[in-house]
Design an enzyme around this catalytic site. Sequence first.
Site, PDB file in Angstrom:
ATOM      1  N   ASP A   4       0.933  -1.244   0.072  1.00 13.43           N
ATOM      2  CA  ASP A   4      -0.038   0.143  -0.049  1.00 13.43           C
ATOM      3  C   ASP A   4       0.928   1.231   0.150  1.00 13.43           C
ATOM      4  O   ASP A   4       1.391   1.488   1.164  1.00 13.43           O
ATOM      5  CB  ASP A   4      -0.873  -0.131   1.332  1.00 13.43           C
ATOM      6  CG  ASP A   4      -1.661   1.116   1.058  1.00 13.43           C
ATOM      7  OD1 ASP A   4      -3.004   1.277   0.715  1.00 13.43           O
ATOM      8  OD2 ASP A   4      -1.430   2.228   1.917  1.00 13.43           O
ATOM      9  N   TYR A  27       3.670   9.602  -0.056  1.00 17.14           N
ATOM     10  CA  TYR A  27       4.735   9.085   0.794  1.00 17.14           C
ATOM     11  C   TYR A  27       6.330   9.193   0.204  1.00 17.14           C
ATOM     12  O   TYR A  27       7.284   9.110   0.915  1.00 17.14           O
ATOM     13  CB  TYR A  27       4.622   7.616   0.958  1.00 17.14           C
ATOM     14  CG  TYR A  27       3.184   7.330   1.468  1.00 17.14           C
ATOM     15  CD1 TYR A  27       2.578   7.951   2.061  1.00 17.14           C
ATOM     16  CD2 TYR A  27       2.775   5.758   1.260  1.00 17.14           C
ATOM     17  CE1 TYR A  27       1.095   7.754   2.560  1.00 17.14           C
ATOM     18  CE2 TYR A  27       1.535   5.647   1.806  1.00 17.14           C
ATOM     19  CZ  TYR A  27       0.565   6.373   2.463  1.00 17.14           C
ATOM     20  OH  TYR A  27      -0.495   6.292   2.970  1.00 17.14           O
ATOM     21  N   LYS A  66      -2.011   6.037  -4.559  1.00 19.36           N
ATOM     22  CA  LYS A  66      -3.231   6.827  -4.288  1.00 19.36           C
ATOM     23  C   LYS A  66      -2.658   8.064  -4.997  1.00 19.36           C
ATOM     24  O   LYS A  66      -1.703   8.698  -4.904  1.00 19.36           O
ATOM     25  CB  LYS A  66      -3.095   7.212  -2.779  1.00 19.36           C
ATOM     26  CG  LYS A  66      -3.244   6.013  -1.792  1.00 19.36           C
ATOM     27  CD  LYS A  66      -3.609   6.097  -0.466  1.00 19.36           C
ATOM     28  CE  LYS A  66      -3.426   4.805   0.162  1.00 19.36           C
ATOM     29  NZ  LYS A  66      -1.981   4.691   0.925  1.00 19.36           N
ATOM     30  N   HIS A  69      -6.667   9.557  -2.362  1.00 21.17           N
ATOM     31  CA  HIS A  69      -6.153   9.875  -1.109  1.00 21.17           C
ATOM     32  C   HIS A  69      -6.831  10.467  -0.030  1.00 21.17           C
ATOM     33  O   HIS A  69      -7.237   9.930   1.075  1.00 21.17           O
ATOM     34  CB  HIS A  69      -5.039  10.367  -1.113  1.00 21.17           C
ATOM     35  CG  HIS A  69      -3.696  10.142  -0.082  1.00 21.17           C
ATOM     36  ND1 HIS A  69      -2.584   9.825  -0.108  1.00 21.17           N
ATOM     37  CD2 HIS A  69      -4.102   9.630   1.101  1.00 21.17           C
ATOM     38  CE1 HIS A  69      -1.923   9.283   0.956  1.00 21.17           C
ATOM     39  NE2 HIS A  69      -2.870   9.227   1.960  1.00 21.17           N
TER      40      HIS A  69
HETATM   41  N1  LIG Z   1      -5.206   6.523   3.403  1.00 21.05           N
HETATM   42  C1  LIG Z   1      -4.581   7.187   4.438  1.00 21.05           C
HETATM   43  O1  LIG Z   1      -4.749   8.246   4.526  1.00 21.05           O
HETATM   44  C2  LIG Z   1      -3.566   6.561   5.122  1.00 21.05           C
HETATM   45  C3  LIG Z   1      -3.131   7.262   6.396  1.00 21.05           C
HETATM   46  C4  LIG Z   1      -1.922   6.682   7.323  1.00 21.05           C
HETATM   47  C5  LIG Z   1      -1.743   5.240   6.888  1.00 21.05           C
HETATM   48  N2  LIG Z   1      -2.168   4.834   5.697  1.00 21.05           N
HETATM   49  C6  LIG Z   1      -1.749   3.458   5.317  1.00 21.05           C
HETATM   50  O2  LIG Z   1      -1.720   2.609   6.201  1.00 21.05           O
HETATM   51  C7  LIG Z   1      -0.336   2.010   6.931  1.00 21.05           C
HETATM   52  C8  LIG Z   1      -0.352   1.661   8.139  1.00 21.05           C
HETATM   53  O3  LIG Z   1      -0.700   2.597   8.899  1.00 21.05           O
HETATM   54  P1  LIG Z   1       0.453   3.569   9.694  1.00 21.05           P
HETATM   55  O4  LIG Z   1       1.528   3.380   8.998  1.00 21.05           O
HETATM   56  O5  LIG Z   1      -0.306   4.732  10.310  1.00 21.05           O
HETATM   57  O6  LIG Z   1       0.643   2.693  11.128  1.00 21.05           O
HETATM   58  P2  LIG Z   1       0.654   1.332  11.699  1.00 21.05           P
HETATM   59  O7  LIG Z   1       0.801   0.351  10.958  1.00 21.05           O
HETATM   60  O8  LIG Z   1      -0.723   1.386  12.477  1.00 21.05           O
HETATM   61  O9  LIG Z   1       1.724   1.334  12.591  1.00 21.05           O
HETATM   62  C9  LIG Z   1       2.990   1.519  12.469  1.00 21.05           C
HETATM   63  C10 LIG Z   1       3.599   1.909  13.604  1.00 21.05           C
HETATM   64  O10 LIG Z   1       3.866   1.006  14.763  1.00 21.05           O
HETATM   65  C11 LIG Z   1       5.024   0.126  14.907  1.00 21.05           C
HETATM   66  N3  LIG Z   1       4.799  -1.359  14.793  1.00 21.05           N
HETATM   67  C12 LIG Z   1       4.446  -2.088  13.535  1.00 21.05           C
HETATM   68  N4  LIG Z   1       4.307  -3.256  14.007  1.00 21.05           N
HETATM   69  C13 LIG Z   1       4.480  -3.606  15.207  1.00 21.05           C
HETATM   70  C14 LIG Z   1       4.300  -4.609  16.050  1.00 21.05           C
HETATM   71  N5  LIG Z   1       4.032  -5.928  15.736  1.00 21.05           N
HETATM   72  N6  LIG Z   1       4.396  -4.351  17.540  1.00 21.05           N
HETATM   73  C15 LIG Z   1       4.741  -2.850  17.900  1.00 21.05           C
HETATM   74  N7  LIG Z   1       4.784  -1.891  17.232  1.00 21.05           N
HETATM   75  C16 LIG Z   1       4.680  -2.221  15.737  1.00 21.05           C
HETATM   76  C17 LIG Z   1       6.173   0.684  13.592  1.00 21.05           C
HETATM   77  O11 LIG Z   1       7.415   0.816  14.034  1.00 21.05           O
HETATM   78  P3  LIG Z   1       8.277  -0.140  13.261  1.00 21.05           P
HETATM   79  O12 LIG Z   1       8.185   0.333  11.785  1.00 21.05           O
HETATM   80  O13 LIG Z   1       9.470   0.585  13.802  1.00 21.05           O
HETATM   81  O14 LIG Z   1       8.177  -1.604  13.347  1.00 21.05           O
HETATM   82  C18 LIG Z   1       5.113   1.892  13.313  1.00 21.05           C
HETATM   83  O15 LIG Z   1       5.779   2.774  14.359  1.00 21.05           O
HETATM   84  C19 LIG Z   1       0.730   3.054   6.004  1.00 21.05           C
HETATM   85  O16 LIG Z   1       1.682   2.550   5.952  1.00 21.05           O
HETATM   86  C20 LIG Z   1      -0.054   3.330   5.025  1.00 21.05           C
HETATM   87  O17 LIG Z   1       0.279   2.786   3.809  1.00 21.05           O
HETATM   88  C21 LIG Z   1      -3.049   5.394   4.808  1.00 21.05           C
END
Ligand SMILES: NC(=O)c1ccc[n+]([C@@H]2O[C@H](COP(=O)([O-])OP(=O)(O)OC[C@H]3O[C@@H](n4cnc5c(N)ncnc54)[C@H](OP(=O)(O)O)[C@@H]3O)[C@@H](O)[C@H]2O)c1
Length: 323
Positions: free
Chosen positions: A47, A52, A81, A114
């Site tokens: 994704d 990004y 996106k 997005h």
């Molecule tokens: N459409 C939108 O507007 C939008 C907005 C936000 C995000 N997104 C998408 O959604 C994806 C995921 O969301 P996100 O990046 O906000 O956050 P997330 O996946 O909820 O959290 C990522 C964070 O959690 C940590 N983490 C990951 N696995 C873990 C585990 N098993 N135990 C403890 N900590 C863990 C990571 O650290 P480490 O990397 O150090 O492991 C990072 O700091 C994004 O990468 C993006 O592709 C889309």
Amino acid sequence: MASAEYVSLSRTGDKMPLVGFGCWKISPEDAENTIYDAIKTGYRLIDGAADYGNEVEVGRGINKAIKDGLVKREELFVVTKLWNTYHNKANVRPSFDRQLQDLGLEYIDLYLIHFPVPLKNVEKSAAYPPGWYAPNGATAIEFERSPMHECWRELEKIAESGLAKNIGISNFNVQLILDLLTYANIKPAVLQIELHPYLQQTRLVEWVQSQGINITAYSSFGPASFIQLTEDGKSAQPLLEHEVIKSIAKKHGKTAGQVLLRWSLDRNVAVIPKSMHVERMQSNRDITSWSLDSEDHKQIKTIDRGLRFNNMDSYGFNLPLFA
Ligand SMILES: NC(=O)c1ccc[n+]([C@@H]2O[C@H](COP(=O)([O-])OP(=O)(O)OC[C@H]3O[C@@H](n4cnc5c(N)ncnc54)[C@H](OP(=O)(O)O)[C@@H]3O)[C@@H](O)[C@H]2O)c1
């Protein structure tokens, strides 16, 4: 109850993996290796987004994995996106083409809008990706009169051309989806939204699913990726350390992260966790052979706080997008 690993999308019947890998906040320096590792670990959905700032490197990771024989292109499901500054009907296709070129791919599996926020166009030669503010020190966001029905029509044309197999939306609310459904020739295949136990949005999820639109949850770990970004991210109790989540994890012999991801899968919602660590990549994927029970769901229901972290207001823009 275990669950399927894929969901079939409306119109194309394409199989979208329910557990994918998110690319936000992966630096261009790290992206190629991180995406390669994610694919090696077994992720089949990537994704990404123009916003990004790492699409060239994400594409390198994908293409290296294909070249090394880890996976075939048709086994991957690549999502990206359209950024806000390209909503004008004249700008959608050129932006998509730029993304395809950056990724080094012949097609995208799912192309999303997005945010439903038409920002004033920024020439790619001036800044790419441009972010929320116009370059040269603008201190407020500037809108553009680009109607969503024209933007959506351009996405439909991209879908008709086959260059994006499926199209969808992100950060849209019910009012906007209801309107979109009145003019769409192609219904959105997916709605991607912030979703975690602090922001459960049950009525939204159920209604959108009842329209045949699949949901993908982002930021499943709640504040985890907003700690450095916003006050709410800093002050909220980490979901990964929440006692309710931890006790459920202990009961099932799983991690808190796995419980948070499985909570979405149990609601037929796909997830896209991001991690820079291979062990976490592995455990975040290991969520399809078991499930939470009704007592777990009852307990998780009690910690809903309507707390949104990807909230424009908390970035300092005067934009109550979800009001
Ligand atoms: N459409 C939108 O507007 C939008 C907005 C936000 C995000 N997104 C998408 O959604 C994806 C995921 O969301 P996100 O990046 O906000 O956050 P997330 O996946 O909820 O959290 C990522 C964070 O959690 C940590 N983490 C990951 N696995 C873990 C585990 N098993 N135990 C403890 N900590 C863990 C990571 O650290 P480490 O990397 O150090 O492991 C990072 O700091 C994004 O990468 C993006 O592709 C889309």
